[in-house]
Design a protein around this motif. Structure first.
Motif, PDB file in Angstrom:
ATOM      1  N   ASP A 168       8.780   1.136   2.428  1.00  0.00           N
ATOM      2  CA  ASP A 168       8.197  -0.162   2.720  1.00  0.00           C
ATOM      3  C   ASP A 168       6.698   0.019   2.942  1.00  0.00           C
ATOM      4  OD1 ASP A 168       7.267  -2.529   4.019  1.00  0.00           O
ATOM      5  OD2 ASP A 168       9.265  -2.918   4.828  1.00  0.00           O
ATOM      6  N   ILE A 169       5.888  -0.723   2.207  1.00  0.00           N
ATOM      7  CA  ILE A 169       4.437  -0.542   2.272  1.00  0.00           C
ATOM      8  C   ILE A 169       3.897  -0.734   3.685  1.00  0.00           C
ATOM      9  CG2 ILE A 169       3.924  -2.951   1.692  1.00  0.00           C
ATOM     10  CD1 ILE A 169       1.519  -1.924   0.096  1.00  0.00           C
ATOM     11  N   ARG A 170       4.590  -1.557   4.485  1.00  0.00           N
ATOM     12  CA  ARG A 170       4.115  -1.830   5.849  1.00  0.00           C
ATOM     13  C   ARG A 170       4.275  -0.626   6.766  1.00  0.00           C
ATOM     14  NH1 ARG A 170       7.813  -7.109   6.335  1.00  0.00           N
ATOM     15  NH2 ARG A 170       9.153  -5.558   5.328  1.00  0.00           N
ATOM     16  N   THR A 171       5.115   0.335   6.375  1.00  0.00           N
ATOM     17  CA  THR A 171       5.360   1.496   7.240  1.00  0.00           C
ATOM     18  C   THR A 171       4.697   2.762   6.723  1.00  0.00           C
ATOM     19  OG1 THR A 171       7.411   2.098   6.080  1.00  0.00           O
ATOM     20  CG2 THR A 171       7.591   0.497   7.876  1.00  0.00           C
ATOM     21  N   ILE A 172       3.996   2.671   5.608  1.00  0.00           N
ATOM     22  CA  ILE A 172       3.372   3.874   5.040  1.00  0.00           C
ATOM     23  C   ILE A 172       2.126   4.244   5.825  1.00  0.00           C
ATOM     24  CG2 ILE A 172       2.150   4.794   3.027  1.00  0.00           C
ATOM     25  CD1 ILE A 172       4.033   3.212   1.254  1.00  0.00           C
ATOM     26  N   ASP A 173       2.064   5.497   6.218  1.00  0.00           N
ATOM     27  CA  ASP A 173       0.876   6.050   6.859  1.00  0.00           C
ATOM     28  C   ASP A 173      -0.101   6.443   5.749  1.00  0.00           C
ATOM     29  OD1 ASP A 173      -1.071   7.510   8.165  1.00  0.00           O
ATOM     30  OD2 ASP A 173       0.351   8.639   9.411  1.00  0.00           O
ATOM     31  N   ILE A 174      -1.264   5.819   5.729  1.00  0.00           N
ATOM     32  CA  ILE A 174      -2.200   6.045   4.631  1.00  0.00           C
ATOM     33  C   ILE A 174      -2.699   7.491   4.601  1.00  0.00           C
ATOM     34  CG2 ILE A 174      -4.433   5.337   3.658  1.00  0.00           C
ATOM     35  CD1 ILE A 174      -3.820   2.529   4.486  1.00  0.00           C
ATOM     36  N   SER A 175      -2.617   8.176   5.731  1.00  0.00           N
ATOM     37  CA  SER A 175      -3.015   9.586   5.726  1.00  0.00           C
ATOM     38  C   SER A 175      -2.123  10.400   4.791  1.00  0.00           C
ATOM     39  CB  SER A 175      -2.960  10.163   7.147  1.00  0.00           C
ATOM     40  OG  SER A 175      -1.635  10.121   7.661  1.00  0.00           O
ATOM     41  N   GLU A 176      -0.882   9.943   4.609  1.00  0.00           N
ATOM     42  CA  GLU A 176       0.030  10.620   3.678  1.00  0.00           C
ATOM     43  C   GLU A 176      -0.478  10.458   2.242  1.00  0.00           C
ATOM     44  OE1 GLU A 176       4.717  10.421   2.209  1.00  0.00           O
ATOM     45  OE2 GLU A 176       4.027   9.194   3.898  1.00  0.00           O
ATOM     46  N   VAL A 177      -0.994   9.271   1.941  1.00  0.00           N
ATOM     47  CA  VAL A 177      -1.548   9.032   0.606  1.00  0.00           C
ATOM     48  C   VAL A 177      -2.797   9.880   0.405  1.00  0.00           C
ATOM     49  CG1 VAL A 177      -2.439   7.278  -0.981  1.00  0.00           C
ATOM     50  CG2 VAL A 177      -0.639   6.682   0.658  1.00  0.00           C
TER      51      VAL A 177
END
Length: 307
Positions: free
Chosen positions: A17-26
């Motif tokens: 779910d995009i709302r739970t993605i930690d952008i640091s992972e990206v």
């Protein structure tokens, strides 16, 4: 550094779910390299003309807030270019207007246009809002072209479902004898329910003020299709009858009208409704290609200075 560097980057998929993605992972996935393009297509149901009944205000839908999630990714990742696609009604949404202002304040050149995919080699009418942006210089939404692809161009070469070896083309909606009779009486090549004798008109269609005129209508060979939707395999959902055969279009025909390649592999072991949603909710590939090629050309012709 130019966009050709993307060719050496292996693809990475985050199913979450995009709302739970930690952008640091990206960012870890990017490994310090700049993000050349961030493309997004937030769910559009709250802005669609059907749900809004052609009114200007959007329908309250929790998914409307997902445009903010897209902006969160832009803020954190600062892609060199960006693209967002949605229904035209998004243009009137206050959050979208705020996001456009914020993107410009961040230094992005922004262009927003409502275009029709029929002008990009897709054999259907489908109006879409497209926003493109760049930190590198002025950019515009890709222009369309004059040549129109018709229903005949897209599907007339296919065998009948009975004679096909393609499992996706063999899937055909099943109907009661009464509905089959109505379909058989619908004039070939563009006929509609309004052409039926009065005794075959469904009760729900007798009030001229109720219902959509295209339901149980046939496609026309020598023009474009109506919009292929998530109900594209059900003639009660729109003009989804074959131009001359007495049946609804098959998933393969719907996919070709969406401009998918004929050898594109769809799962054959899912419910027909799920398959229809996969096809009808997709952004037509020919249209995606035109917009992506436009952005690739912009990146190739611009000195890229990430920062």
């Amino acid at each position: 550094m130019r966009c050709e560097s993307l060719l050496s980057t292996p693809p990475s998929l985050i199913e979450q779910d995009i709302r739970t993605i930690d952008i640091s992972e990206v960012k870890r996935t990017l490994g310090g390299a700049p993000l050349h393009l961030l493309a997004g297509c937030p769910p559009c149901q709250g802005f669609s003309s059907v749900r809004k009944l052609n009114k200007k205000a959007s329908v309250r839908d929790p998914r409307n807030q997902l445009v903010v999630e897209y902006f969160r990714f832009v803020e954190e990742l600062k892609p060199l270019t960006l693209m967002m696609e949605n229904v035209p009604g998004l243009a009137d949404y206050y959050l979208f207007k705020q996001i456009v202002k914020k993107l410009k304040a961040m230094g992005y050149w922004i262009d927003v246009q409502v275009v029709n995919v029929k002008n990009y080699g897709v054999p259907q009418s489908r109006r879409r809002l497209v926003m493109v942006g760049s930190r590198l210089g002025a950019i515009s939404v890709a222009e369309g072209f004059e040549v129109e692809t018709t229903v005949r161009d897209a599907i007339s070469h296919l065998p009948t479902p009975e004679d096909s070896t393609d499992p996706i083309h063999k899937i055909v909606a099943k109907h009661s004898d009464a509905i089959k009779k109505r379909i058989s009486l619908t004039p070939k090549d563009g006929g509609s329910r309004k052409d039926l004798p009065a005794e075959y008109t469904l009760d729900c269609h007798k009030d001229e003020k109720i219902g959509f005129n295209d339901v149980y209508g046939r496609l026309r060979w020598d023009t474009i299709s109506t919009t292929i939707t998530g109900g594209c395999l059900n003639p009660s959902k729109g003009r989804f009858l074959h131009p001359e055969q007495n049946r609804a279009i098959t998933p393969r025909e719907a996919a070709l009208l969406q401009s998918f390649p004929e050898d594109y592999v769809f799962p054959a072991d899912v419910r027909k409704q799920s398959l229809a949603l996969m096809i009808g909710n997709a952004l037509p590939p020919a249209f995606s290609f035109a917009q992506s090629a436009n952005i690739a050309s912009h990146l190739s012709g611009t000195e890229q200075i990430p920062g």
